[in-house]
Design a protein around this motif. Structure first.
Motif, mmCIF file in Angstrom:
data_model
loop_
_atom_site.group_PDB
_atom_site.id
_atom_site.type_symbol
_atom_site.label_atom_id
_atom_site.label_comp_id
_atom_site.label_asym_id
_atom_site.label_seq_id
_atom_site.Cartn_x
_atom_site.Cartn_y
_atom_site.Cartn_z
ATOM 1 N N CYS A 1 37.521 30.045 40.343
ATOM 2 C CA CYS A 1 37.327 30.188 41.769
ATOM 3 C C CYS A 1 35.883 30.561 42.051
ATOM 4 C CB CYS A 1 38.284 31.217 42.332
ATOM 5 S SG CYS A 1 38.159 32.809 41.560
ATOM 6 N N THR B 1 34.459 32.191 44.563
ATOM 7 C CA THR B 1 34.147 33.200 45.567
ATOM 8 C C THR B 1 34.007 34.593 44.990
ATOM 9 O OG1 THR B 1 36.494 33.261 45.998
ATOM 10 C CG2 THR B 1 35.136 32.003 47.507
ATOM 11 N N THR B 2 33.863 34.703 43.672
ATOM 12 C CA THR B 2 33.699 36.018 43.080
ATOM 13 C C THR B 2 32.249 36.478 43.141
ATOM 14 O OG1 THR B 2 33.639 34.857 40.997
ATOM 15 C CG2 THR B 2 35.666 36.007 41.554
ATOM 16 N N HIS C 1 39.900 37.967 47.271
ATOM 17 C CA HIS C 1 39.861 37.174 48.505
ATOM 18 C C HIS C 1 40.623 37.869 49.642
ATOM 19 C CE1 HIS C 1 38.131 34.227 45.805
ATOM 20 N NE2 HIS C 1 39.111 34.511 44.992
ATOM 21 N N GLU D 1 45.308 31.330 46.970
ATOM 22 C CA GLU D 1 45.040 32.365 45.965
ATOM 23 C C GLU D 1 45.135 33.759 46.568
ATOM 24 O OE1 GLU D 1 41.117 32.149 44.301
ATOM 25 O OE2 GLU D 1 41.429 33.856 42.959
ATOM 26 N N HIS E 1 42.654 37.649 40.260
ATOM 27 C CA HIS E 1 42.318 36.319 40.766
ATOM 28 C C HIS E 1 43.179 35.250 40.103
ATOM 29 C CE1 HIS E 1 38.521 37.276 42.966
ATOM 30 N NE2 HIS E 1 38.629 38.369 42.218
ATOM 31 N N PHE E 2 43.098 34.042 40.666
ATOM 32 C CA PHE E 2 43.654 32.854 40.017
ATOM 33 C C PHE E 2 42.577 31.775 40.030
ATOM 34 C CE2 PHE E 2 47.350 35.200 41.382
ATOM 35 C CZ PHE E 2 48.195 35.103 40.289
HETATM 36 ZN ZN LIG Z 1 39.340 34.258 42.988
#
Ligand SMILES: [Zn+2]
Length: 372
Positions: free
Chosen positions: A20, A22-23, A183, A199, A252-253
């Motif tokens: 992902c 957006t970390t 998120h 997610e 997270h995923f």
């Molecule tokens: Zn994430």
């Protein structure tokens, strides 16, 4: 076994860089310094950069950075000539960590460390070691030198030793854990390839399932969010600072463009002096000592416990414990911190499992088993 190890390593090297997006919100030039340069002339110059950049426009900026309590940035050496690397056999013996066994499999020479904390397999040329059933990334691949396998000094102190000898300073004083469901709000994270579930929904559910189980074990658990709200990355760390948390775990995923990748992976901050496993095109200045680096041994200690538990509890593919500097929820921490990726929402069968509440309960139970 080694063939499997190297196959996984090769596949892993192809797939690292997924996940992902957006970390981190850092927009820095691509600078990946050499770690074992052939000449001192190639040592990476020290370029001080702030540990946390300004958030991108439009992100939540309501929580101030805990600046005054942060450790100053300190430049550390990156280049070590091979003669200064650590001889694995001598190091294990002189530190009383166990014993070493030389192995040859399919023509590849390797060394296994047999210790009370489990067996650890290292091979020249491989940045992945295997310890008690899970893979752990090194900063540099071990090399043969004068007939003995050698590892980078920082790999020895910051990766191998915490695996073979639990760090003395486990900060358990209040057993206060901050769980961070990744998120939220306008930041949905990745989405399931099956039905577009998000997610942010699954990470919150994971945390909500884990909280009562951990509390029953005597942990105080604070969630960075308990509903579908926006929270900046710095705001998530600020929650842990405000609570004076002993441990921070971000949930997270993953997702990528291809449907094949699957499995669980765990991240902690790259130790100063080493290259990261994954950079995702963000700056990776190996010469910087970042605030979170004060907890390098504890970071890996907890990462190994949680990652091993996730793999065992779910039966998912082991994608290893990896190192990164670009994840802002790990960089400025004043406590051990790690980030768990609980599976790939882009893989149809794994997305189906993640969508099943019983599977998410397994993910929650994995945290509890790792944190008794
Ligand atoms: Zn994430």
């Amino acid at each position: 076994m080694l063939r499997i190890l190297f196959s996984v390593m090769l596949i892993g090297s192809l797939l690292w860089g997924t996940g992902c997006r957006t970390t981190a919100r850092r927009a820095a030039p691509i600078v990946v310094p050499p770690v074992a340069a052939p000449s001192p002339l190639q040592v990476t110059p020290v370029v001080p950069v702030p540990p946390v950049p300004h958030p991108a426009p439009g992100t939540n900026q309501t929580v101030a950075l805990p600046g005054p309590r942060l450790a100053p940035l300190v430049a550390v050496p990156v280049y070590y000539p091979l003669a200064q690397w650590v001889c694995v056999t001598n190091w294990v013996r002189t530190n009383g960590l166990g014993r070493t066994v030389a192995l040859t499999h399919n023509g590849i020479r390797a060394v296994q460390i047999v210790s009370p904390m489990g067996n650890l397999l290292l091979a020249a040329g491989s940045r992945v070691v295997r310890h008690e059933g899970v893979e752990v990334a090194l900063g540099c691949a071990p090399q043969w030198h004068q007939g003995y396998l050698h590892v980078h000094p920082v790999d020895a102190s910051r990766t191998l030793r915490p695996l073979l000898q639990p760090p003395a300073e486990i900060l358990h004083t209040n057993r206060l854990l901050v769980l961070d469901p990744g998120h939220g709000g306008s930041n949905p994270g990745t989405r399931s390839c099956l039905n577009s579930r998000l997610e942010k929904e699954f990470t919150l559910d994971w945390a909500m399932r884990a909280r009562p189980l951990l509390e029953a074990n005597g942990w105080q658990v604070v969630l960075t969010r308990t509903n579908d709200s926006d929270l900046s990355l710095t705001g998530r760390v600020a929650v842990a600072d405000f609570q004076q948390a002993d441990l921070f775990v971000s949930l997270h995923f993953n997702a990528v463009a291809q449907p094949e990748p699957s499995g669980v992976e765990t991240y902690c901050l790259t130790p100063a002096g080493l290259a990261s496993t994954i950079t995702r095109k963000y700056e990776d200045n190996a010469s910087l000592m970042l605030p979170g680096n004060r907890f390098d041994p504890q970071n890996l200690h907890y990462a190994a416990k949680l990652h091993r538990s996730l793999v065992r509890q779910t039966g998912a593919v082991d994608r290893g414990i990896k190192r990164a500097r670009f994840m802002d929820v790990l960089v400025t921490q004043q406590r051990p911190a790690l980030l768990l990726e609980g599976g790939y929402l882009s893989n149809p069968s794994e997305a189906r499992r993640i969508g099943d509440p019983a599977y998410r309960q397994k993910l929650a139970e994995a945290l509890v088993r790792a944190l008794p």
